[in-house]
Scaffold this motif. Structure first.
Motif, PDB file in Angstrom:
ATOM      1  N   ALA A  69      -6.173   1.662  -9.614  1.00 42.86           N
ATOM      2  CA  ALA A  69      -5.939   2.059 -10.880  1.00 42.86           C
ATOM      3  C   ALA A  69      -7.089   1.838 -11.710  1.00 42.86           C
ATOM      4  O   ALA A  69      -7.378   2.679 -12.835  1.00 42.86           O
ATOM      5  CB  ALA A  69      -4.739   1.452 -11.275  1.00 42.86           C
ATOM      6  N   GLU A  70      -7.739   0.699 -11.376  1.00 44.43           N
ATOM      7  CA  GLU A  70      -9.114   0.334 -12.036  1.00 44.43           C
ATOM      8  C   GLU A  70     -10.191   1.297 -12.156  1.00 44.43           C
ATOM      9  O   GLU A  70     -10.980   1.404 -13.122  1.00 44.43           O
ATOM     10  CB  GLU A  70      -9.533  -0.997 -11.750  1.00 44.43           C
ATOM     11  N   LYS A  71     -10.140   2.397 -11.023  1.00 44.83           N
ATOM     12  CA  LYS A  71     -10.898   3.180 -10.976  1.00 44.83           C
ATOM     13  C   LYS A  71     -10.431   4.681 -11.699  1.00 44.83           C
ATOM     14  O   LYS A  71     -11.210   5.663 -11.154  1.00 44.83           O
ATOM     15  CB  LYS A  71     -11.256   3.539  -9.408  1.00 44.83           C
ATOM     16  N   GLY A  72      -9.211   4.645 -12.317  1.00 43.64           N
ATOM     17  CA  GLY A  72      -8.969   5.948 -12.775  1.00 43.64           C
ATOM     18  C   GLY A  72      -7.940   6.569 -12.079  1.00 43.64           C
ATOM     19  O   GLY A  72      -7.651   7.870 -12.600  1.00 43.64           O
ATOM     20  N   HIS A  73      -7.510   6.252 -10.831  1.00 42.31           N
ATOM     21  CA  HIS A  73      -6.496   7.122  -9.893  1.00 42.31           C
ATOM     22  C   HIS A  73      -5.296   7.408 -10.791  1.00 42.31           C
ATOM     23  O   HIS A  73      -4.558   6.203 -10.764  1.00 42.31           O
ATOM     24  CB  HIS A  73      -6.560   6.597  -8.551  1.00 42.31           C
ATOM     25  N   THR A  74      -4.696   8.216 -10.869  1.00 49.38           N
ATOM     26  CA  THR A  74      -3.508   8.613 -11.873  1.00 49.38           C
ATOM     27  C   THR A  74      -2.354   7.955 -10.962  1.00 49.38           C
ATOM     28  O   THR A  74      -1.284   7.472 -11.260  1.00 49.38           O
ATOM     29  CB  THR A  74      -3.211  10.036 -12.138  1.00 49.38           C
ATOM     30  N   GLY A  75      -2.261   8.569  -9.475  1.00 44.86           N
ATOM     31  CA  GLY A  75      -1.185   8.124  -8.817  1.00 44.86           C
ATOM     32  C   GLY A  75      -0.797   6.820  -8.417  1.00 44.86           C
ATOM     33  O   GLY A  75       0.215   6.295  -8.445  1.00 44.86           O
ATOM     34  N   SER A  76      -2.209   6.125  -8.322  1.00 43.69           N
ATOM     35  CA  SER A  76      -2.123   4.420  -8.152  1.00 43.69           C
ATOM     36  C   SER A  76      -1.613   4.036  -9.359  1.00 43.69           C
ATOM     37  O   SER A  76      -0.721   2.876  -9.691  1.00 43.69           O
ATOM     38  CB  SER A  76      -3.252   4.266  -7.747  1.00 43.69           C
ATOM     39  N   ARG A  77      -2.194   4.418 -10.639  1.00 40.81           N
ATOM     40  CA  ARG A  77      -1.365   3.917 -11.902  1.00 40.81           C
ATOM     41  C   ARG A  77      -0.002   3.985 -12.049  1.00 40.81           C
ATOM     42  O   ARG A  77       0.608   3.117 -12.514  1.00 40.81           O
ATOM     43  CB  ARG A  77      -2.231   4.804 -12.992  1.00 40.81           C
ATOM     44  N   TRP A  78       0.576   5.125 -11.590  1.00 40.80           N
ATOM     45  CA  TRP A  78       1.966   5.699 -11.670  1.00 40.80           C
ATOM     46  C   TRP A  78       2.530   4.714 -10.734  1.00 40.80           C
ATOM     47  O   TRP A  78       3.743   4.059 -11.137  1.00 40.80           O
ATOM     48  CB  TRP A  78       2.044   6.911 -11.415  1.00 40.80           C
ATOM     49  N   ALA A  79       2.172   4.606  -9.539  1.00 47.19           N
ATOM     50  CA  ALA A  79       2.875   3.848  -8.470  1.00 47.19           C
ATOM     51  C   ALA A  79       2.834   2.032  -8.819  1.00 47.19           C
ATOM     52  O   ALA A  79       4.000   1.546  -8.837  1.00 47.19           O
ATOM     53  CB  ALA A  79       2.122   3.871  -7.076  1.00 47.19           C
ATOM     54  N   LEU A  80       2.020   1.795  -9.295  1.00 43.34           N
ATOM     55  CA  LEU A  80       1.734   0.202  -9.860  1.00 43.34           C
ATOM     56  C   LEU A  80       2.750   0.135 -11.173  1.00 43.34           C
ATOM     57  O   LEU A  80       3.679  -0.889 -11.230  1.00 43.34           O
ATOM     58  CB  LEU A  80       0.360  -0.181 -10.441  1.00 43.34           C
ATOM     59  N   ALA A  81       2.686   1.018 -12.125  1.00 40.41           N
ATOM     60  CA  ALA A  81       3.804   0.964 -13.257  1.00 40.41           C
ATOM     61  C   ALA A  81       5.187   1.136 -12.945  1.00 40.41           C
ATOM     62  O   ALA A  81       5.874   0.095 -13.267  1.00 40.41           O
ATOM     63  CB  ALA A  81       3.430   2.198 -14.320  1.00 40.41           C
TER      64      ALA A  81
END
Length: 265
Positions: A69-81
């Motif tokens: 997510a810190e590298k801007g990966h959208t899917g990882s941001r969504w999974a983390l959220a």
């Protein structure tokens, strides 16, 4: 009719991730000895997070998703959220989830991108948060903003759940003026996409407008095909309408509901 809360979107981390990973093909299979490291690329980290989550190693999944997510990966941001929203592998923190969903919404999405599903679900989650607010945070209820986000997901992406929620707000006047005509339009779109709740509410609107047989038929078709979670409110609505019509109208509506279930509407 119940409020459709954020938990209707929960349980989708694995499903959404699986779609993206499947689209990437077998050439992207993980090295069985791979480990989470900040130095890895964002998609590798996403795959590692997905693998760890699927195996029940949620702390490792959170770490991988956070680095990606810190590298801007959208899917990882969504999974983390979504993990923060559900308290899944981390302490539940709706405001943290809200902030990450907001990053996804601000980032936007390229048309046809594999990130589209994550983007739309982020819009839906934000709309839900604005619908109810987040206690002990700067996020207060803002029905106008919620309505706008549902409209974006409904119109730009054709999301049936967004169309349903937008229609309910249009019917009740939440976040703006009442607009029955627009509500019917969105309910019709959603029910044609198979949204059973939208079919039932569409029928109820028709019933209240005086199209008693057709309206009852849609409510009956929705009740006959709904998931258990929607049965109580759909049954209450259908039974109330059923009690107000004649026996001939009931028989006609029941016959028409069978045609509706077959798609002959």
């Amino acid at each position: 009719m119940p409020n459709l809360a954020l938990n209707r979107l929960s349980g989708m981390v694995l499903g959404a991730a699986l779609i993206v990973l499947s689209a990437a093909g077998s050439a992207l299979a993980l090295d069985p000895n791979a480990s989470v490291s900040k130095e890895r690329g964002p998609f590798d980290l996403f795959k590692l997070g997905f693998k760890a989550y699927r195996e029940g190693n949620k702390q490792e999944a959170v770490e991988a998703y956070r680095y990606a997510a810190e590298k801007g990966h959208t899917g990882s941001r969504w999974a983390l959220a979504t993990m923060y929203a559900d308290g899944d592998g981390v302490v539940k923190n709706d405001f943290e989830a809200f902030k990450i969903y907001s990053e996804i919404a601000t980032q936007g999405v390229e048309p046809g991108s594999n990130d589209t599903g994550f983007f739309v679900n982020a819009l839906m989650a934000l709309a839900d948060y604005y619908s109810r607010g987040i206690p002990e945070s700067p996020v207060s209820p803002d029905l106008s903003q919620a309505r706008q986000l549902y409209f974006q997901a409904a119109s730009a992406f054709g999301n049936a759940e967004a169309q349903f929620r937008l229609a309910k707000m249009l019917l009740s006047g939440e976040g703006g003026e009442v607009n029955i005509r627009q509500a019917k339009k969105w309910l019709n779109h959603a029910r044609r996409e198979g949204h059973v709740g939208a079919m039932g509410v569409f029928g109820n609107v028709l019933f209240e407008e005086g199209q008693t047989v057709r309206g009852l038929a849609y409510m009956t078709a929705a009740l006959d095909t709904c998931e258990p979670r929607d049965r109580d409110w759909l049954q209450q609505m259908q039974e109330q309408a059923f009690s107000l019509v004649s026996e001939d109208e009931r028989r006609t509506a029941l016959a028409l509901s069978a045609d509706i279930r077959k798609g002959a509407d």
